[in-house]
Design a protein around this motif. Structure first.
Motif, PDB file in Angstrom:
ATOM      1  N   UNK A  69     -13.085  -9.026   1.374  1.00  0.00           N
ATOM      2  CA  UNK A  69     -12.982  -9.003   2.829  1.00  0.00           C
ATOM      3  C   UNK A  69     -13.552  -7.711   3.414  1.00  0.00           C
ATOM      4  N   UNK A  70     -14.169  -6.865   2.561  1.00  0.00           N
ATOM      5  CA  UNK A  70     -14.812  -5.598   2.906  1.00  0.00           C
ATOM      6  C   UNK A  70     -13.822  -4.544   3.410  1.00  0.00           C
ATOM      7  N   UNK A  71     -12.548  -4.685   3.070  1.00  0.00           N
ATOM      8  CA  UNK A  71     -11.557  -3.661   3.389  1.00  0.00           C
ATOM      9  C   UNK A  71     -11.502  -2.668   2.245  1.00  0.00           C
ATOM     10  N   UNK A  72     -11.292  -1.406   2.581  1.00  0.00           N
ATOM     11  CA  UNK A  72     -11.298  -0.336   1.587  1.00  0.00           C
ATOM     12  C   UNK A  72      -9.875   0.004   1.169  1.00  0.00           C
ATOM     13  N   UNK A  73      -9.709   0.301  -0.134  1.00  0.00           N
ATOM     14  CA  UNK A  73      -8.433   0.774  -0.659  1.00  0.00           C
ATOM     15  C   UNK A  73      -8.724   1.903  -1.638  1.00  0.00           C
ATOM     16  N   UNK A  74      -7.834   2.872  -1.696  1.00  0.00           N
ATOM     17  CA  UNK A  74      -7.964   4.015  -2.601  1.00  0.00           C
ATOM     18  C   UNK A  74      -6.929   3.908  -3.706  1.00  0.00           C
ATOM     19  N   UNK A  75      -7.362   4.195  -4.932  1.00  0.00           N
ATOM     20  CA  UNK A  75      -6.447   4.185  -6.070  1.00  0.00           C
ATOM     21  C   UNK A  75      -6.735   5.430  -6.906  1.00  0.00           C
ATOM     22  N   UNK A  76      -5.685   6.113  -7.325  1.00  0.00           N
ATOM     23  CA  UNK A  76      -5.818   7.304  -8.159  1.00  0.00           C
ATOM     24  C   UNK A  76      -5.103   7.040  -9.478  1.00  0.00           C
ATOM     25  N   UNK A  77      -5.820   7.193 -10.589  1.00  0.00           N
ATOM     26  CA  UNK A  77      -5.257   7.060 -11.940  1.00  0.00           C
ATOM     27  C   UNK A  77      -4.470   5.765 -12.136  1.00  0.00           C
ATOM     28  N   UNK A  78      -5.051   4.641 -11.768  1.00  0.00           N
ATOM     29  CA  UNK A  78      -4.490   3.306 -12.000  1.00  0.00           C
ATOM     30  C   UNK A  78      -3.161   3.070 -11.292  1.00  0.00           C
ATOM     31  N   UNK A  79      -2.830   3.848 -10.261  1.00  0.00           N
ATOM     32  CA  UNK A  79      -1.617   3.623  -9.475  1.00  0.00           C
ATOM     33  C   UNK A  79      -1.895   2.541  -8.447  1.00  0.00           C
ATOM     34  N   UNK A  80      -0.881   2.189  -7.685  1.00  0.00           N
ATOM     35  CA  UNK A  80      -1.018   1.152  -6.666  1.00  0.00           C
ATOM     36  C   UNK A  80      -2.019   1.588  -5.592  1.00  0.00           C
ATOM     37  N   UNK A  81      -3.010   0.730  -5.247  1.00  0.00           N
ATOM     38  CA  UNK A  81      -4.003   1.130  -4.234  1.00  0.00           C
ATOM     39  C   UNK A  81      -3.393   1.181  -2.830  1.00  0.00           C
ATOM     40  N   UNK A  82      -3.909   2.109  -2.025  1.00  0.00           N
ATOM     41  CA  UNK A  82      -3.480   2.271  -0.638  1.00  0.00           C
ATOM     42  C   UNK A  82      -4.664   1.971   0.272  1.00  0.00           C
ATOM     43  N   UNK A  83      -4.411   1.372   1.429  1.00  0.00           N
ATOM     44  CA  UNK A  83      -5.466   1.050   2.386  1.00  0.00           C
ATOM     45  C   UNK A  83      -6.095   2.310   2.963  1.00  0.00           C
ATOM     46  N   UNK A  84      -7.373   2.210   3.318  1.00  0.00           N
ATOM     47  CA  UNK A  84      -8.088   3.348   3.900  1.00  0.00           C
ATOM     48  C   UNK A  84      -9.163   2.836   4.840  1.00  0.00           C
ATOM     49  N   UNK A  85      -9.396   3.602   5.906  1.00  0.00           N
ATOM     50  CA  UNK A  85     -10.476   3.284   6.846  1.00  0.00           C
ATOM     51  C   UNK A  85     -11.709   4.103   6.472  1.00  0.00           C
ATOM     52  N   UNK A  86     -12.881   3.597   6.819  1.00  0.00           N
ATOM     53  CA  UNK A  86     -14.129   4.279   6.462  1.00  0.00           C
ATOM     54  C   UNK A  86     -14.208   5.666   7.096  1.00  0.00           C
ATOM     55  N   UNK A  87     -13.713   5.829   8.318  1.00  0.00           N
ATOM     56  CA  UNK A  87     -13.761   7.123   8.991  1.00  0.00           C
ATOM     57  C   UNK A  87     -12.902   8.178   8.314  1.00  0.00           C
ATOM     58  N   UNK A  88     -11.807   7.760   7.689  1.00  0.00           N
ATOM     59  CA  UNK A  88     -10.895   8.693   7.029  1.00  0.00           C
ATOM     60  C   UNK A  88     -11.171   8.823   5.541  1.00  0.00           C
ATOM     61  N   UNK A  89     -12.081   8.024   5.025  1.00  0.00           N
ATOM     62  CA  UNK A  89     -12.308   7.948   3.577  1.00  0.00           C
ATOM     63  C   UNK A  89     -12.699   9.286   2.969  1.00  0.00           C
ATOM     64  N   UNK A  90     -13.655   9.966   3.569  1.00  0.00           N
ATOM     65  CA  UNK A  90     -14.152  11.218   3.000  1.00  0.00           C
ATOM     66  C   UNK A  90     -13.050  12.274   2.942  1.00  0.00           C
TER      67      UNK A  90
END
Length: 142
Positions: A69-90
């Motif tokens: 669905x082209x939504x972004x999620x962040x995951x660190x070290x195989x933990x549960x992914x969290x939602x993220x917006x493109x503007x806040x990604x960096x």
């Protein structure tokens, strides 16, 4: 008078014909030149990257997941992914790296995601100064 008219037509008709012999001679000379020079041309060598298994997995990996669905999620070290917006990604990636520029960032995109979306994510990270960005791939046969 009719004899003169026939002679005039005959002369014009012979002028309309193209003499192919010089054309064929030129083409044969060009063919010989190309046949002689073709083996002398060196081809450029392209060293393509190979996909293989890494020797050792890094200690910390920041993964950006781009869903179908082209939504972004962040995951660190195989933990549960969290939602993220493109503007806040960096900013979030920089915070997760915690000042360590050598922490790799991997983009995992669904096969159906448009190429433009993945490039936009990579461009956002590059503009923010994130150095180690890679793409996640599935091993062949696995």
């Amino acid at each position: 008078m009719p004899a003169v008219a026939q002679r005039g037509q005959r002369g014009r008709r012979s002028m309309n014909e193209i003499n192919m012999v010089p054309f064929i001679d030129v083409m044969l000379v060009l063919l010989i030149i190309f046949m002689v020079t073709a083996p002398l041309i060196t081809t450029g060598v392209v060293d393509l990257p190979s996909v293989g298994k890494s020797r050792q997995r890094p200690q910390k990996v920041v993964e950006i997941i781009v869903g179908s669905d082209e939504k972004l999620r962040l995951r660190v070290d195989q933990k549960e992914p969290e939602g993220a917006a493109l503007g806040q990604l960096a900013a979030r990636v920089k915070a997760l790296q915690a000042g360590e520029a050598e922490v790799p960032v991997v983009i995992s995109a669904d096969k159906s995601v448009r190429y433009e979306t993945v490039v936009r994510v990579m461009d956002t990270l590059q503009r923010a100064g994130v150095r180690r960005v890679g793409l996640s791939v599935k091993q062949a046969g696995g």
